[in-house]
Design an enzyme around this catalytic site. Sequence first.
Site, short mmCIF file in Angstrom:
data_model
loop_
_atom_site.label_atom_id
_atom_site.label_comp_id
_atom_site.label_asym_id
_atom_site.label_seq_id
_atom_site.Cartn_x
_atom_site.Cartn_y
_atom_site.Cartn_z
N HIS A 160 -17.90 57.94 58.12
CA HIS A 160 -17.20 57.23 59.45
C HIS A 160 -15.91 56.72 59.24
CE1 HIS A 160 -21.83 56.52 60.98
NE2 HIS A 160 -21.20 57.59 61.53
N CYS A 247 -21.50 48.35 61.49
CA CYS A 247 -22.34 49.50 61.96
C CYS A 247 -23.83 48.64 62.63
CB CYS A 247 -22.72 50.58 60.95
SG CYS A 247 -23.47 50.09 59.44
N1 GLY Z 1 -27.57 56.10 57.36
C1 GLY Z 1 -26.68 55.99 58.34
C2 GLY Z 1 -26.32 57.35 58.72
O1 GLY Z 1 -26.16 58.47 58.40
O2 GLY Z 1 -26.17 57.41 60.08
#
Ligand code: GLY
Length: 256
Positions: A160, A247
Amino acid sequence: MWNAVTRAISPALGRCELSHIERTPIDVALAITQHHQYLRALDAAGCRVLTLPEQAGLPDSVFVEDVAIVLNEVAVMTRPGAPSRRPEVASVAELLCHHRPLEAIEEPGTLDGGDVLRIDRRLYVGQSARSNTDGIAQSRKLLAAHGYAVQGVAMRHCLHLKSAVTALDEHTVLLQPAWVDRGCFADFRIIEVDPGEAHAANVLRIGDALIMPAGFPRTRQRLLDAGFKVTAVDVSELQKAEGAVTCCSLLFRSDP
Ligand code: GLY
């Protein structure tokens, strides 16, 4: 006051999505202990912490950031890029609808909240494997109505955008130059992660407090030297699931 929406860890965390790191065994009991410490750090930073119950069949559901963009005026429910993660959205929408008007990213758009870095009225959105051109265009249209500018950002080698860059305040970013170009953030003071701490750029800002993963002492020292107040939390088991500190929560003000 800051609200922090979080979710208890699924016992299936070990079957999470992985894109850029190797799968290694996850100690779920330790992950739960570490998550509790993270919740305590949110509380200590002044958040009212709301923890949704675990979703046993959804391995990645602890990573609530990915299912919504919550702003003072509106919340946009995302359409996560990984199909396995789309069932995570509904229950968070049920909670957020009591706090904000809701909008939504629609098919064929995809967008992960982990790709969205808000600084003041600008949203930088990572052009990642999870957030596609259509999803970014939809977010731009939805949020222009509320006075926000949305800008796509090229990135590489990480899941991300907020794996690569996060905001420390309205003028300063912490950035991993191997994963996102410094030039995309030329308007800001840039602090780079220590070259030996590749994953250190993901820092959670709550007012003037910062929460970052333990295990990055040299980057932490850079932040302390720059005058930031930093709390380190051990999230090693969540890092094995390609998660970190931003997150695991959705932050929004109750007095926008
Ligand atoms: N494990 C976090 C994702 O891949 O969204």
